[in-house]
Design a protein around this motif. Structure first.
Motif, PDB file in Angstrom:
ATOM      1  N   UNK A 161      37.279  31.869  38.174  1.00 42.92           N
ATOM      2  CA  UNK A 161      36.269  32.925  38.083  1.00 42.92           C
ATOM      3  C   UNK A 161      36.145  33.663  39.413  1.00 42.92           C
ATOM      4  N   UNK A 162      36.149  32.910  40.502  1.00 42.81           N
ATOM      5  CA  UNK A 162      36.002  33.522  41.825  1.00 42.81           C
ATOM      6  C   UNK A 162      37.198  34.411  42.159  1.00 42.81           C
ATOM      7  N   UNK A 163      38.406  33.946  41.838  1.00 42.36           N
ATOM      8  CA  UNK A 163      39.608  34.754  42.077  1.00 42.36           C
ATOM      9  C   UNK A 163      39.559  36.031  41.241  1.00 42.36           C
ATOM     10  N   UNK A 164      39.151  35.899  39.965  1.00 45.39           N
ATOM     11  CA  UNK A 164      39.051  37.076  39.096  1.00 45.39           C
ATOM     12  C   UNK A 164      38.025  38.070  39.637  1.00 45.39           C
ATOM     13  N   UNK A 204      37.074  43.356  41.997  1.00 46.27           N
ATOM     14  CA  UNK A 204      36.293  44.199  42.915  1.00 46.27           C
ATOM     15  C   UNK A 204      37.190  44.815  43.991  1.00 46.27           C
ATOM     16  N   UNK A 205      38.152  44.043  44.491  1.00 39.63           N
ATOM     17  CA  UNK A 205      39.065  44.589  45.504  1.00 39.63           C
ATOM     18  C   UNK A 205      39.875  45.746  44.932  1.00 39.63           C
ATOM     19  N   UNK A 206      40.487  45.533  43.772  1.00 40.42           N
ATOM     20  CA  UNK A 206      41.366  46.559  43.216  1.00 40.42           C
ATOM     21  C   UNK A 206      40.594  47.777  42.728  1.00 40.42           C
ATOM     22  N   UNK A 266      27.139  38.419  44.349  1.00 38.70           N
ATOM     23  CA  UNK A 266      26.972  39.010  45.686  1.00 38.70           C
ATOM     24  C   UNK A 266      28.292  38.959  46.459  1.00 38.70           C
ATOM     25  N   UNK A 267      29.117  37.921  46.228  1.00 41.30           N
ATOM     26  CA  UNK A 267      30.437  37.873  46.868  1.00 41.30           C
ATOM     27  C   UNK A 267      31.333  38.996  46.361  1.00 41.30           C
ATOM     28  N   UNK A 268      31.275  39.247  45.040  1.00 37.35           N
ATOM     29  CA  UNK A 268      32.049  40.348  44.479  1.00 37.35           C
ATOM     30  C   UNK A 268      31.644  41.683  45.067  1.00 37.35           C
ATOM     31  N   UNK A 269      30.337  41.898  45.170  1.00 39.10           N
ATOM     32  CA  UNK A 269      29.829  43.147  45.748  1.00 39.10           C
ATOM     33  C   UNK A 269      30.254  43.268  47.207  1.00 39.10           C
ATOM     34  N   UNK A 273      46.436  41.767  33.928  1.00 41.29           N
ATOM     35  CA  UNK A 273      47.151  41.325  32.728  1.00 41.29           C
ATOM     36  C   UNK A 273      47.363  39.810  32.747  1.00 41.29           C
ATOM     37  N   UNK A 274      47.646  39.255  33.902  1.00 42.93           N
ATOM     38  CA  UNK A 274      48.008  37.836  33.973  1.00 42.93           C
ATOM     39  C   UNK A 274      46.818  36.898  34.142  1.00 42.93           C
ATOM     40  N   UNK A 275      45.728  37.347  34.750  1.00 40.70           N
ATOM     41  CA  UNK A 275      44.667  36.415  35.143  1.00 40.70           C
ATOM     42  C   UNK A 275      43.309  36.605  34.474  1.00 40.70           C
ATOM     43  N   UNK A 276      43.080  37.715  33.801  1.00 44.29           N
ATOM     44  CA  UNK A 276      41.745  37.991  33.270  1.00 44.29           C
ATOM     45  C   UNK A 276      41.696  37.807  31.752  1.00 44.29           C
ATOM     46  N   UNK A 277      41.005  36.756  31.257  1.00 40.34           N
ATOM     47  CA  UNK A 277      40.852  36.576  29.812  1.00 40.34           C
ATOM     48  C   UNK A 277      39.820  37.532  29.232  1.00 40.34           C
TER      49      UNK A 277
END
Length: 530
Positions: free
Chosen positions: A292-295, A300-302, A433-436, A478-482
């Motif tokens: 979840x954290x990687x997603x 947010x980065x991209x 908050x980390x995503x933001x 495509x590879x990591x987000x369900x």
């Protein structure tokens, strides 16, 4: 006899089955109370949108008035995103401590002070102080709006409702562009001050109207206030049964016994105010939380690394490079950009719960890739031509509009929708908050380097670079987000934890659901035949 099977007298035994076993479930009507709560909370996102939109035009007049360099303009425009990191980091803890609702009020109050400071600035240093205060308010608003909205939304319309924050960001950008044009006729030293200072009005309005909202039911449960949480859930759910299920799920996540039905329960765990969350997020995460954290960090980065804030913040400069030289004409074209973004985010809000997150996100990024590539081509041709090329100008302008349209129909809203719904309850505020923080840091980096970047590799080269980043983003998504459409917030952890193998996990989850549904139908059939 109760267990005796009825004789078949030429009538199918299935005729005794209750009608609901045959009829597909009706789609629930839109919950208007949840809709109103989501609208009010999401209005806080106007603060960021207005600042982004208004600064794109105000920077032209500020540079002329204060005689500052291009590097100082980059710093002025982009530094708010860096300051907002502090706000978003503090907002996670604040919202766990005082509640989601009062955190939104605090966001409006801080931005109000920042807008007034910017409007009354007498020099560059004073203006940067105003940017700092406003940035803190923006960070608070960006983090809390999607969290609150996700927590009051029923699963049937969560995608629709949690896309509201991005809609209001876009609406705020449009208001900022309109403000630029409206005050551009004033004397130079007054025009930009009105553009920035008038942002205090929506923030003051927001701080007042938000008091009419209820508190988040999930936060209330975390405080042991079950009676209040139940009343909010009854109002924001599509049915009494859903309200009971949501309450049971939240109680389980909060460690409260399912059979406890009192109005108040003493919460003895440390998670009621967010303690221990960072340890579970960063030091000892489960595979699901790590996924979840990687997603969250990735999306947010991209979202920002693919160039959206460079287009929105520096659209007057892009249009100048494309051949539009008059200030008022540039501001008028930026209004077209803001209008396009707002219209397409409206389209996205109605598609999220019908089409799903993944199809919209992936098709959105494909459109962005094509638009960025053609924009780079158009600007490169103009840059290397010694005379005016109407077709290249038209291509560049249309690709800017195409890019913001594709962004707004997928990448823009889904970033906020997706990350607000995938975290477990205890980790949701701090995780978002980390995503933001990643979002604002990336935006700040791009917006503070865009002018220097296009001077170094040409403006067309800058957009070719963003094209490459968008391609990497598509592969990541495509590879990591369900897909999360239709899942309750408490079911999300089932979908995460297997990383690149999430598709097999999804198949297992659907298989179990089908088996459970089949057992229910068999039981209903047996009861109808008995």
């Amino acid at each position: 006899m109760a267990d005796r099977k009825p004789e078949n007298n030429g009538v199918s035994s299935q005729s005794s089955l209750p009608i609901p076993a045959f009829d597909p479930p009706k789609k629930p009507k839109r919950n208007m109370f949840a809709l109103a709560c989501s609208l009010l909370a999401s209005m806080s996102s106007i603060l960021l949108g207005y600042d982004i939109g208004v600064m794109s035009g105000a920077a032209i007049y500020i540079q002329d008035d204060f005689k500052i360099s291009d590097v100082q303009v980059e710093l002025l425009v982009g530094i708010l995103n860096v300051y907002s990191l502090l706000g978003s980091a503090a907002a996670g803890r604040t919202s766990d401590w005082v509640g989601r609702r009062y955190t939104i009020v605090l966001a409006g109050a801080i931005f109000f002070a920042g807008a007034l400071l910017m409007g009354f600035a007498t020099n560059y240093a004073f203006l940067m102080v105003g940017r700092f205060v406003a940035g803190i308010g923006v960070g608070y608003a960006l983090m809390i709006a999607p969290v609150y909205t996700a927590e009051v939304s029923p699963a049937s319309s969560r995608g629709f409702l949690t896309s509201f924050p991005d809609f209001f960001i876009n609406f705020g950008i449009l208001l900022g562009y309109i403000s630029n044009y409206a005050f551009s006729k004033l004397p130079k030293h007054l025009g930009w001050r009105f553009m920035l200072g008038i942002g205090a009005i929506p923030s003051a309005f927001l701080a007042v109207v938000v008091l009419a909202m209820p508190e988040s039911p999930r936060w209330l449960v975390m405080q042991g206030r079950l009676g209040e949480a139940k009343r909010v859930l009854d109002k924001t759910s599509d049915s009494k049964e859903e309200s009971q299920l949501r309450l049971a799920d939240i109680k389980e996540a909060a460690g409260i016994p399912e059979n406890y039905n009192g109005d108040i329960v003493l919460i003895t765990t440390k998670c009621s105010h967010g303690e221990g969350v960072w340890r579970e997020l960063l030091l000892y995460p489960t595979p699901a939380v790590r996924h979840i954290l990687i997603a969250t960090i990735g999306i947010h980065f991209f979202q920002q690394a693919s160039g959206i804030d460079a287009v929105v913040l520096y659209s007057p400069r892009i249009f100048e490079k494309a051949g539009i030289t008059k200030d008022t004409d540039k501001l008028l074209v930026t209004i077209a950009v803001g209008t396009t973004k707002t219209v397409f985010i409206l389209v996205a809000t109605f598609l999220l719960d019908k089409i799903g997150r993944r199809p919209l996100l992936l098709s959105s990024v494909v459109g962005m890739i094509v638009s960025l590539m053609l924009l780079g081509v158009g600007l490169t041709v103009i840059d290397h031509s010694d005379h005016k090329l109407t077709w290249a100008i038209a291509l560049s302008l249309s690709m800017v509009l195409s890019y913001v349209a594709f962004f707004s129909i997928g990448m823009g809203p889904i970033t906020w929708v997706y990350t607000s719904e995938i975290f477990p309850l205890k980790l949701r505020a701090q995780g978002c908050s980390m995503g933001v923080a990643v979002n604002r840091a990336t935006s700040g980096l791009l917006s503070m380097t865009f002018i220097s970047l296009y001077k170094a590799i040409t403006i067309g080269g800058a957009f070719f670079l963003y094209t490459g980043i968008a391609m990497v983003a598509w592969v990541f998504f495509y590879t990591l987000l369900p897909e999360t459409q239709g899942r309750t917030l408490e079911e999300m952890e089932q979908l995460f934890g297997t990383f690149f193998k999430w598709r097999s996990t999804m198949k297992e989850v659907k298989k179990k659901e089908a088996e459970a549904k089949g057992q229910i139908q068999i039981q209903m059939g047996s009861s109808g035949q008995s």
